[in-house]
Scaffold this active site. Structure first.
Site, short mmCIF file in Angstrom:
data_model
loop_
_atom_site.label_atom_id
_atom_site.label_comp_id
_atom_site.label_asym_id
_atom_site.label_seq_id
_atom_site.Cartn_x
_atom_site.Cartn_y
_atom_site.Cartn_z
N ASP A 90 0.81 -1.21 0.00
CA ASP A 90 0.00 0.00 0.00
C ASP A 90 0.85 1.27 0.00
OD1 ASP A 90 -3.07 0.89 0.79
OD2 ASP A 90 -1.56 2.24 1.60
N VAL B 28 -5.41 2.45 0.12
CA VAL B 28 -5.48 1.86 -1.22
C VAL B 28 -5.96 0.41 -1.14
CG1 VAL B 28 -4.22 1.38 -3.34
CG2 VAL B 28 -3.66 3.41 -2.00
N ASP B 29 -5.47 -0.32 -0.15
CA ASP B 29 -5.93 -1.70 0.04
C ASP B 29 -7.43 -1.74 0.30
OD1 ASP B 29 -3.67 -3.29 -0.31
OD2 ASP B 29 -2.95 -2.92 1.71
N VAL B 30 -7.92 -0.83 1.12
CA VAL B 30 -9.35 -0.80 1.45
C VAL B 30 -10.17 -0.50 0.19
CG1 VAL B 30 -11.14 0.39 2.78
CG2 VAL B 30 -8.94 -0.18 3.85
N GLY C 49 -10.21 -3.45 -2.05
CA GLY C 49 -11.12 -4.46 -1.54
C GLY C 49 -12.57 -4.15 -1.87
#
Length: 423
Positions: free
Chosen positions: A160, A188-190, A193
């Site tokens: 991230d 960014v990961d969230v 997802g």
């Protein structure tokens, strides 16, 4: 070797909180080969909505985030792992062995969706790639999450922080005179997802209509570029390369934080009526008629002068006072809260914040009884009137459900990890 064909979670899931029934996605099984954040967050959201998520983990080690502590729960489990893995069942599979791969294929054969975030090419080398699996199982929805796609960026590790840097987010975050700053969470990961879960649901809708599954691909970089919204649009449409502005907004003023007498306060004026109300409440009614501040475009052009005036006035009283009087007049405003204050604020508004999942008693749990304590979790933010989010299972212990799903005892061997791609 056989895999249980039951798509719903087992009897231990009977303690459902917050609604009747098993959720909108009841009967859907997801084989979750993902780790860390983007994939696990996507599958947890789907699990909250009723899907039976089977989390495939490396024997003896499990998801990398199990070791990411402090902080940790009362039994030493990483709160990072706990935060994105509720409502899942865990099986331990060694994908470096023929037996482990056979078990993985059997699990997928009884699943509707597969989610993975290995480095591009890894699943193909294991014989678990989308082309091979979908040839045998045309209805399978196969979701692949990567850092930078499967082409020229396939070899770049998907972390991230790296994506925030190379994807431009850090270039617009922080003070103009300071260093670029990352967001306070792996944002960014969230976002990725969320994109993954949306893509999966769209593919399932298509399968409902046609019987055909498909490959869903998302990557961290593309997700970030999409999430940069107005900043990215400024470049795409007008060729503007934005820079850091602290907490100010490039197109709206006043829309930033100010120093009240005790702590910072955020004020988000979105139109001229709100600005006139703000000016009146701070004792400067003439500001709304001042040619420098009459319209939003005027205020943006003279934001420095405006900020100086507002800072001087707002600094005379505390943030809570200003928040109360401004909100009462329809001016968006609020103090910069700490996390404990943020959860308390949500509670006062009657919004979901923290829920407790009753613990599932496990015969071989440690003597201290940690498995008997309820698990505190951040609530799912999606409110559905007929099929609300369910909190059936606490985050699983490594391999906790191997026996019931794979009809064998968990394998405790330590296995090398296939290459990981994205968080």
């Amino acid at each position: 070797m056989c895999v249980s064909t039951q798509h719903n979670a087992p009897d231990e899931a009977a303690g459902v909180l917050g609604g009747v029934g098993r959720g909108a996605l009841e009967g859907l099984r997801i084989a979750d080969f993902s780790r860390v954040l983007a994939g696990p967050y996507a599958t947890m959201l789907l699990a909250d909505l009723g899907a039976d998520v089977v989390k495939v983990e490396r024997p003896g080690i499990g998801d990398d985030t199990r070791a990411w502590h402090p902080p940790a729960d009362h039994d030493g489990t990483s709160t990072y792992f706990l935060g994105v893995n509720r409502n899942k069942r865990s099986v331990a599979l060694d994908l470096t062995t023929d037996a482990g791969l056979e078990q993985a294929r059997a699990l997928v054969a009884e699943s509707d969706v597969l989610v993975e975030n290995f480095r591009p090419g890894t699943m193909e080398r294991l014989g678990l790639g989308p082309r091979e699996l979908r040839a045998r199982q045309p209805g399978l929805v196969y979701c692949s999450i990567s850092g930078f796609g499967g082409g020229a960026g396939a070899a770049i590790p998907g972390y991230d922080l790296l994506v925030q840097a190379v994807g431009g987010l850090m270039s617009v975050t922080g003070d103009a005179a300071g260093e670029p700053v990352k967001a306070g969470v792996a944002l960014v990961d969230v976002i990725t997802g969320l994109h993954a879960s949306l893509g999966i649901l769209a593919a399932l809708r298509h399968r409902d209509a046609t019987g055909e599954g498909q490959l869903v691909e998302v990557n961290l970089l593309s997700s970030l570029l999409s999430a940069l919204v107005n900043q990215a649009s400024a470049f795409a449409v007008a060729g503007v390369v934005p820079g850091r502005m602290g907490n100010a907004h490039p197109s709206i003023a006043p829309y930033e934080t100010f120093s009240a007498a005790d702590r910072p306060i955020a004020i988000a004026v979105g139109n001229d009526r709100q600005f006139a109300a703000l000016a009146d409440l701070i004792g400067e009614p003439g500001l709304a008629r001042d040619d420098r501040f009459r319209t939003n475009a005027d205020r943006v052009a003279h934001r420095t002068e405006l900020r100086d005036i507002l800072t001087r006035r707002l600094g005379t009283v505390g943030a809570d006072h200003w928040s109360a009087v401004l909100l009462a007049a329809g001016v968006p405003a609020g103090p910069v809260n700490t996390l404990d204050e943020a959860f308390d604020f949500a509670r006062k508004l009657g919004l979901p914040g923290i829920v407790e999942i009753p613990a599932v008693e496990i015969p071989d749990a440690s003597a201290d009884g940690a498995q008997g304590r309820p698990f505190r979790q951040v609530a799912n933010p999606i409110a559905l009137s007929g099929t609300p989010a369910q909190y059936r299972l606490p985050p699983p212990r490594l391999g906790q459900h191997s026996a019931e799903i794979l009809h064998r005892s968990p394998d405790d061997d330590h296995a090398p990890a296939p290459d990981q791609a994205a968080g």
